[in-house]
Design an enzyme around this catalytic site. Structure first.
Site, short mmCIF file in Angstrom:
data_model
loop_
_atom_site.label_atom_id
_atom_site.label_comp_id
_atom_site.label_asym_id
_atom_site.label_seq_id
_atom_site.Cartn_x
_atom_site.Cartn_y
_atom_site.Cartn_z
N ASP A 200 0.84 -1.20 0.00
CA ASP A 200 0.00 0.00 0.00
C ASP A 200 0.87 1.26 0.00
O ASP A 200 2.10 1.18 0.02
CB ASP A 200 -0.94 0.01 1.22
N HIS B 299 1.80 -9.02 -3.81
CA HIS B 299 0.75 -8.06 -3.41
C HIS B 299 1.44 -6.71 -3.25
O HIS B 299 1.92 -6.35 -2.17
CB HIS B 299 0.11 -8.53 -2.10
N ASP C 71 1.74 -17.71 -4.99
CA ASP C 71 2.20 -16.52 -5.71
C ASP C 71 0.99 -15.87 -6.37
O ASP C 71 0.76 -16.01 -7.57
CB ASP C 71 3.25 -16.93 -6.75
N GLU D 130 2.63 -10.49 0.18
CA GLU D 130 2.84 -9.04 0.18
C GLU D 130 4.34 -8.77 0.33
O GLU D 130 5.14 -9.68 0.59
CB GLU D 130 2.07 -8.36 1.32
#
Ligand SMILES: [Ca+2]
Ligand SMILES: [Ca+2]
Length: 600
Positions: free
Chosen positions: A194, A516, A558, A567
């Site tokens: 993020d 991720h 994956d 992530e």
């Protein structure tokens, strides 16, 4: 005795067998495109000439011989497999191929019964590229700047999140900075998949990179990252650290010394490139953990940056002043937890990004006190601190930083009187011994695979942190068993494991393609951003994405959606950066124990 497959002196009756063997070998070579998991598990980058070299062979019944072949398919070394004394977590016996005694530099594959491994190197500096890449990864995580082609190659992208107009969230309001006040808080690294910036996670990440420099300054002076600041007279690892350190400094309220817990959107950005994320940004409530982590990092940064008065004039002083005022704030506010759910009941907008909540600050006080003491030589910082509040010795994580304090004390305490220091050293060595006790019987021959307890969220960072702990034990004791087992943890991360992945994007024959990670998922480029360590096996499946196996060390997928297994984050890359670079720095101290290896 090396055997040459092209040897002409083969008795006629064996021609047929020989031709068959060649055919099988060729077929096996053709099959090494990793559509199926290769049953030979090894460090996919390779090995140092004088170090231990092991591969783990799966899916077979009984021992047998193995060979090392060069890329001309000549056998250069043969050995005998050894069955693991203990089964893997999957309940299977594994077979260990130890070719430590083969030391000739070159490119090779391991060959056994018609199966060949990925190719690998035996050479000096064998981890130099990945060690570099896992630090360069931080450049790719930079907020508030465009990544240009010169430094980012095909992963160049526009600037995201300038963060020069950040709002004081109502939870962070103070008399001098009421809610809605605008502050400037640019730079820093995006935390993970993020685009938010969290002080607690920045703290452990930044300090791990600073410690890498503190512990291996000569080696790290030689590491060049090709980042915009390269060539300015400051080592590149410190140039990269500065990008985040300067952001961290803006997260301290200059009016009282307290540090905001994070700089964040109200909610996560969509899976889009950073420049598309234009939602309002906030700093939220100040907290004890953030403020103490900040104090520790700034104290450490102060003593590192003081070596570079010309390149960063005044910075060491600024960091120390910031550290001291943060420490004072924490003395007056020793128990302010960041509790997002409670905050959201009181204030708007609700904040739903990563919580990084922590209710126990015993460890943060130890760490901050230790770093401040080491930097200032002022025993007052340790005065009211119980350095041994319990006998637990967990490898560091964002919420548990006690060992970071111990590392700082142990390596910097020369000549200083700290009553608890002998006990801390003893516990550190005992913990290292516990980590590797039984490793010779283990299915993968690594500390990581000795206990299923090592496989939680971000297990790969625990593998790296175990390696770091073993390196601290090596520095303390000079016992090579710790160094050799730290290398084994690196081998684990780079392919000697139950999934057959090298868990760093772009480095290995079988690597994660779908982390991720918002930029990797939305940049239109097939290869993910390189040098990122993914979280790794985690049977918890907190993301609801089914992993192919719930066996602890196989519980990996994956898949871009799988944030609990795939992530990436700055606090996982940091111990990997430490481990890989420290091993490179210490490579000439690695050696093969006498008992190791079995030449036939
Ligand atoms: Ca804590
Ligand atoms: Ca991509």
């Amino acid at each position: 005795m090396p055997i040459n497959l092209n040897n002409k002196k083969i008795v006629p009756g064996k021609w047929l067998l020989f031709v068959l063997a060649i055919f099988v070998f060729q077929m096996a070579l053709a099959q090494t495109k990793d559509t199926v998991s290769n049953p030979i598990r090894l460090n996919q980058l390779g090995f140092y000439p004088n170090a231990i070299k092991k591969a783990i062979v799966l899916n077979r019944v009984g021992v047998g011989n193995f060979s090392i072949v060069n890329l001309n398919k000549h056998i250069v070394f043969s050995g005998t497999l050894k069955a693991s004394a203990s089964p893997s977590f999957a309940g299977k016996t594994t077979y260990i191929a130890d070719f430590s005694n083969f030391k000739k530099p070159g490119a090779y594959r391991l060959y056994i019964d018609g199966v060949v491994s990925y190719s690998f190197w035996i050479k000096n500096d064998v981890h130099a590229k990945v060690a570099n890449a896992v630090i360069k990864a931080y450049y790719f995580m930079r907020a508030s700047t465009p990544l240009t082609e010169k430094f980012a190659g095909k992963w160049n992208r526009a600037e995201g999140h300038p963060d020069n107009k950040v709002l004081i969230h109502p939870s962070a309001a103070s008399e001098k900075r009421p809610a809605g006040t605008i502050i400037s808080s640019p730079r820093g690294w995006y935390d993970a998949g993020d685009y938010n910036k969290y002080i607690v996670n920045s703290g452990i990440s930044t300090s791990t990179l600073l410690s890498l420099y503190e512990d291996f300054p000569v080696h790290m002076n030689s590491v060049k990252l090709n980042i915009p600041e390269s060539g300015n007279g400051l080592p590149d690892v410190l140039n990269e650290v500065l990008w985040n350190l300067r952001w961290m400094l803006t997260m301290q309220d200059p009016n009282d010394g307290g540090v905001y817990h994070k700089l964040t959107n109200a909610a996560f950005d969509k899976f889009e490139m950073p420049d598309k994320g234009t939602e309002a940004r906030y700093v939220v409530q100040k907290g004890t953990a953030a403020t103490l982590d900040f104090a520790a990092v700034m104290a450490l940064a102060s003593r590192i940056m003081s070596r570079f008065p010309k390149q960063v004039p005044g910075l060491a002083d600024s960091c120390l002043i910031a550290a001291k005022s943060a420490w004072l704030w924490a003395q007056n506010n020793p128990n302010i937890a960041y509790r997002q759910d409670e905050i959201n009941k009181k204030y708007t907008p609700a904040i739903t990004t990563g919580g990084y909540g922590d209710n126990n600050f015993t460890d943060e006080f130890i760490w901050a006190a230790a770093e401040l003491f080491v930097t200032t030589d002022d025993v007052a910082y340790l005065k009211n601190i119980n350095l041994l509040p319990d006998d637990k010795m967990p490898v560091p994580s964002w919420a548990q930083v006690k060992l970071l304090g111990y590392y700082a004390l142990v390596k910097n305490a020369n000549g200083k009187t700290i009553n608890d220091l002998p006990e801390i050293k003893k516990r550190l060595l005992n913990t290292a011994d516990d980590l590797i006790n039984g490793v010779d019987d283990n299915a993968y021959q690594t500390s990581m695979t000795l206990s299923p307890k090592h496989f939680g969220w971000g297990s790969n960072s625990d593998a790296a942190n175990e390696g770091v702990l073993l390196l601290q034990a090596y520095k303390l004791s000079h016992d090579k068993k710790y160094l050799n087992n730290a290398l084994a943890d690196l081998d684990y991360i780079l392919g000697r494991n139950a999934t057959g992945y090298s868990y760093v994007t772009g480095y290995g024959s079988k690597t994660p393609m779908n982390p991720h990670h918002r930029p990797s998922a939305s940049d239109g480029i097939i290869d993910p951003v390189p040098g990122l360590l993914v979280g790794g096996p985690n049977p918890g499946m907190q993301d609801g994405i089914k992993v192919p196996s719930k066996v602890p060390d196989e519980a990996y997928i994956d898949d871009t959606r799988a944030y609990a297994a795939n992530e990436v984050t700055i606090n996982w890359n940091a111990p990997m950066a430490y481990l890989a670079n420290a091993i490179e720095a210490l490579q000439h101290e690695l050696s093969v124990p006498i008992k190791s290896g079995s030449t036939k």
